[in-house]
Design a protein around this motif. Structure first.
Motif, PDB file in Angstrom:
ATOM      1  N   SER A   5       0.808  -1.226   0.000  1.00  0.00           N
ATOM      2  CA  SER A   5       0.000   0.000   0.000  1.00  0.00           C
ATOM      3  C   SER A   5       0.838   1.272   0.000  1.00  0.00           C
ATOM      4  CB  SER A   5      -0.946   0.005   1.207  1.00  0.00           C
ATOM      5  OG  SER A   5      -0.213   0.140   2.414  1.00  0.00           O
ATOM      6  N   HIS A   6       2.167   1.124   0.046  1.00  0.00           N
ATOM      7  CA  HIS A   6       3.000   2.336   0.101  1.00  0.00           C
ATOM      8  C   HIS A   6       4.447   1.990  -0.252  1.00  0.00           C
ATOM      9  CE1 HIS A   6       3.728   6.420   2.081  1.00  0.00           C
ATOM     10  NE2 HIS A   6       4.949   6.001   1.782  1.00  0.00           N
ATOM     11  N   CYS A   7       4.864   2.365  -1.458  1.00  0.00           N
ATOM     12  CA  CYS A   7       6.272   2.172  -1.818  1.00  0.00           C
ATOM     13  C   CYS A   7       6.673   3.267  -2.792  1.00  0.00           C
ATOM     14  CB  CYS A   7       6.497   0.790  -2.437  1.00  0.00           C
ATOM     15  SG  CYS A   7       5.483   0.458  -3.874  1.00  0.00           S
ATOM     16  N   VAL A  64       2.364  16.227  -1.642  1.00  0.00           N
ATOM     17  CA  VAL A  64       3.532  16.972  -1.188  1.00  0.00           C
ATOM     18  C   VAL A  64       3.909  16.448   0.196  1.00  0.00           C
ATOM     19  CG1 VAL A  64       4.488  19.247  -0.664  1.00  0.00           C
ATOM     20  CG2 VAL A  64       2.748  19.002  -2.461  1.00  0.00           C
ATOM     21  N   HIS A  65       5.088  15.833   0.287  1.00  0.00           N
ATOM     22  CA  HIS A  65       5.595  15.321   1.566  1.00  0.00           C
ATOM     23  C   HIS A  65       5.911  16.505   2.479  1.00  0.00           C
ATOM     24  CE1 HIS A  65       8.304  13.173   4.320  1.00  0.00           C
ATOM     25  NE2 HIS A  65       7.823  12.041   3.818  1.00  0.00           N
ATOM     26  N   PRO A  66       5.753  16.341   3.802  1.00  0.00           N
ATOM     27  CA  PRO A  66       6.092  17.468   4.687  1.00  0.00           C
ATOM     28  C   PRO A  66       7.516  17.983   4.484  1.00  0.00           C
ATOM     29  CG  PRO A  66       5.638  15.436   5.945  1.00  0.00           C
ATOM     30  CD  PRO A  66       5.173  15.218   4.549  1.00  0.00           C
ATOM     31  N   GLY A  93      -1.184  12.169  -1.515  1.00  0.00           N
ATOM     32  CA  GLY A  93      -0.177  11.906  -0.492  1.00  0.00           C
ATOM     33  C   GLY A  93       1.095  11.337  -1.080  1.00  0.00           C
ATOM     34  N   GLU A  94       2.059  10.976  -0.221  1.00  0.00           N
ATOM     35  CA  GLU A  94       1.900  11.121   1.193  1.00  0.00           C
ATOM     36  C   GLU A  94       2.085  12.574   1.609  1.00  0.00           C
ATOM     37  OE1 GLU A  94       5.438   9.604   3.600  1.00  0.00           O
ATOM     38  OE2 GLU A  94       5.928   8.742   1.639  1.00  0.00           O
ATOM     39  N   CYS A  95       1.268  12.961   2.604  1.00  0.00           N
ATOM     40  CA  CYS A  95       1.327  14.318   3.114  1.00  0.00           C
ATOM     41  C   CYS A  95       1.116  14.246   4.624  1.00  0.00           C
ATOM     42  CB  CYS A  95       0.264  15.175   2.442  1.00  0.00           C
ATOM     43  SG  CYS A  95      -1.425  14.576   2.627  1.00  0.00           S
ATOM     44  N   LEU A 129      -1.357   9.510   4.822  1.00  0.00           N
ATOM     45  CA  LEU A 129      -0.789  10.447   5.793  1.00  0.00           C
ATOM     46  C   LEU A 129       0.546   9.952   6.354  1.00  0.00           C
ATOM     47  CD1 LEU A 129      -4.089  10.557   6.146  1.00  0.00           C
ATOM     48  CD2 LEU A 129      -3.521  12.098   7.987  1.00  0.00           C
ATOM     49  N   HIS A 130       1.462  10.917   6.498  1.00  0.00           N
ATOM     50  CA  HIS A 130       2.774  10.662   7.105  1.00  0.00           C
ATOM     51  C   HIS A 130       2.865  11.513   8.364  1.00  0.00           C
ATOM     52  CE1 HIS A 130       7.350  10.554   7.028  1.00  0.00           C
ATOM     53  NE2 HIS A 130       7.128  11.648   7.737  1.00  0.00           N
ATOM     54  N   VAL A 131       3.324  10.916   9.466  1.00  0.00           N
ATOM     55  CA  VAL A 131       3.520  11.722  10.675  1.00  0.00           C
ATOM     56  C   VAL A 131       4.729  11.216  11.438  1.00  0.00           C
ATOM     57  CG1 VAL A 131       1.866  10.353  12.031  1.00  0.00           C
ATOM     58  CG2 VAL A 131       2.453  12.656  12.765  1.00  0.00           C
ATOM     59  N   LEU A 158      -2.956   6.188   7.885  1.00  0.00           N
ATOM     60  CA  LEU A 158      -1.757   6.676   8.562  1.00  0.00           C
ATOM     61  C   LEU A 158      -0.664   5.659   8.255  1.00  0.00           C
ATOM     62  CD1 LEU A 158      -1.392   9.109  10.397  1.00  0.00           C
ATOM     63  CD2 LEU A 158      -2.025   7.671  12.329  1.00  0.00           C
ATOM     64  N   HIS A 159       0.303   6.061   7.413  1.00  0.00           N
ATOM     65  CA  HIS A 159       1.246   5.056   6.928  1.00  0.00           C
ATOM     66  C   HIS A 159       2.443   4.898   7.866  1.00  0.00           C
ATOM     67  CE1 HIS A 159       5.214   5.968   5.063  1.00  0.00           C
ATOM     68  NE2 HIS A 159       4.857   7.201   5.275  1.00  0.00           N
ATOM     69  N   CYS A 160       3.088   3.728   7.775  1.00  0.00           N
ATOM     70  CA  CYS A 160       4.303   3.412   8.551  1.00  0.00           C
ATOM     71  C   CYS A 160       4.108   3.753  10.028  1.00  0.00           C
ATOM     72  CB  CYS A 160       5.501   4.177   7.988  1.00  0.00           C
ATOM     73  SG  CYS A 160       7.066   3.596   8.651  1.00  0.00           S
ATOM     74  N   THR A 208       5.649  -1.564   2.335  1.00  0.00           N
ATOM     75  CA  THR A 208       7.110  -1.668   2.490  1.00  0.00           C
ATOM     76  C   THR A 208       7.777  -0.317   2.737  1.00  0.00           C
ATOM     77  OG1 THR A 208       7.457  -1.461   0.110  1.00  0.00           O
ATOM     78  CG2 THR A 208       7.294  -3.713   1.029  1.00  0.00           C
ATOM     79  N   ASP A 209       7.227   0.777   2.171  1.00  0.00           N
ATOM     80  CA  ASP A 209       7.921   2.075   2.127  1.00  0.00           C
ATOM     81  C   ASP A 209       9.265   1.923   1.399  1.00  0.00           C
ATOM     82  OD1 ASP A 209       7.855   4.808   2.410  1.00  0.00           O
ATOM     83  OD2 ASP A 209       8.542   4.842   4.489  1.00  0.00           O
ATOM     84  N   ALA A 210       9.373   0.917   0.533  1.00  0.00           N
ATOM     85  CA  ALA A 210      10.606   0.702  -0.246  1.00  0.00           C
ATOM     86  C   ALA A 210      10.958   1.989  -1.013  1.00  0.00           C
ATOM     87  CB  ALA A 210      10.377  -0.446  -1.239  1.00  0.00           C
TER      88      ALA A 210
HETATM   89 ZN   LIG Z   1       6.309   8.598   5.085  1.00  0.00          ZN
END
Ligand SMILES: [Zn+2]
Ligand SMILES: [Zn+2]
Length: 262
Positions: A5-7, A64-66, A93-95, A129-131, A158-160, A208-210
């Motif tokens: 769901s996120h790479c 746009v990433h933070p 995202g991720e934002c 979302l990234h936090v 809310l990822h990772c 994975t956030d690979a």
């Molecule tokens: Zn992130």
């Protein structure tokens, strides 16, 4: 069977062998993945949109990433709007907020995050979302902005996830899903497996956030979507369920969130 769901498969780390990476993932049952366009410079979103358009296994998220919030200009805003309108773009995202590195000031991060939630509402898309960061508490602020701007009309993940159990419950109460990365497999998981165990499987995703965050056994190496199954197996172990069942549920959760079947 698994869905990453996120790479960040459009990152330069995959320039030499991207097709082989996607083929390896597919052979291991990772037939679908969400390529996150942000996090490597705002212009980088174009690569995720292009790959999603060219490869049926890939869908894109644009945002746009933070870290990049200070980069956002009117010219880039116009491009974002164009990219987001592409048919295989399934999320904004991720934002979010990252008070750990502070590549952009907190104020700019907050306003760019709120702006993207408005964009997601206008585009009728879910949000990734990234936090990160504790002082002041980025987690509290991300949820405050989410509640204020989503008006109950937005869906998101809310990822990772690396927060507390109490915060995870608040996030679920605010309509968010929670996604776990390879950190769930680390020897020193800082209590994350206990948190994952206490959360309902029907609100969880795996990722994975690979190329970052390779699971235990591969740490320090480039991560790739193939390894999402190891995250899923860790989740299955804490829930005492067969991996196949966790694959079915988490993939279903992701397909619903990103509306891949409609
Ligand atoms: Zn992130
Ligand atoms: Zn990411």
């Amino acid at each position: 069977m698994w869905l990453d769901s996120h790479c960040h498969v459009t990152a330069d780390e995959f320039a030499e062998d991207r097709d082989a990476v996607l083929d390896r993932a597919e052979s291991a049952g990772v037939e679908t993945l969400i390529a996150i366009g942000s996090g490597y410079g705002i212009e980088h979103n174009a690569r995720a949109v292009k790959l999603a358009g060219a490869d049926g296994r890939v869908h894109a998220a644009v945002g746009v990433h933070p870290h990049e919030a200070a980069e956002l200009s009117d010219a880039l805003r116009a491009k974002l709007t164009e990219w987001i309108a592409q048919p295989r773009v399934v999320a904004v995202g991720e934002c979010g907020l990252d008070y750990h590195y502070l590549h952009s000031s907190r104020e700019v991060q907050r306003s760019v995050f709120a702006e993207q939630l408005a964009l997601a509402r206008r585009s009728d898309l879910p949000v990734v979302l990234h936090v990160r960061g504790d002082e002041p508490n980025a987690f509290d602020e991300v949820l405050d902005i989410w509640r204020a701007e989503s008006g109950g009309a937005l869906e998101g993940v809310l990822h990772c996830y690396t927060g507390t159990l109490a915060f995870a419950r608040r996030a679920l109460d605010s309509g968010l899903l929670i996604s776990f990365s390879g950190i769930l497999t680390f020897k020193n998981d800082r209590g994350l497996r206990d948190i994952a165990k206490a959360l309902p499987l029907d609100r969880l995703l795996v990722e994975t956030d690979a190329p970052l965050l390779a699971p235990q056994g591969f740490r320090g190496k480039r991560n790739e979507p193939l390894h999402v199954g190891l995250v899923g197996e860790a989740l299955a172990a804490v829930h005492g369920l067969p991996a196949e069942e966790v694959a079915l549920v988490t993939t279903g959760n992701a397909r619903r969130l990103f509306r891949l079947d409609s």
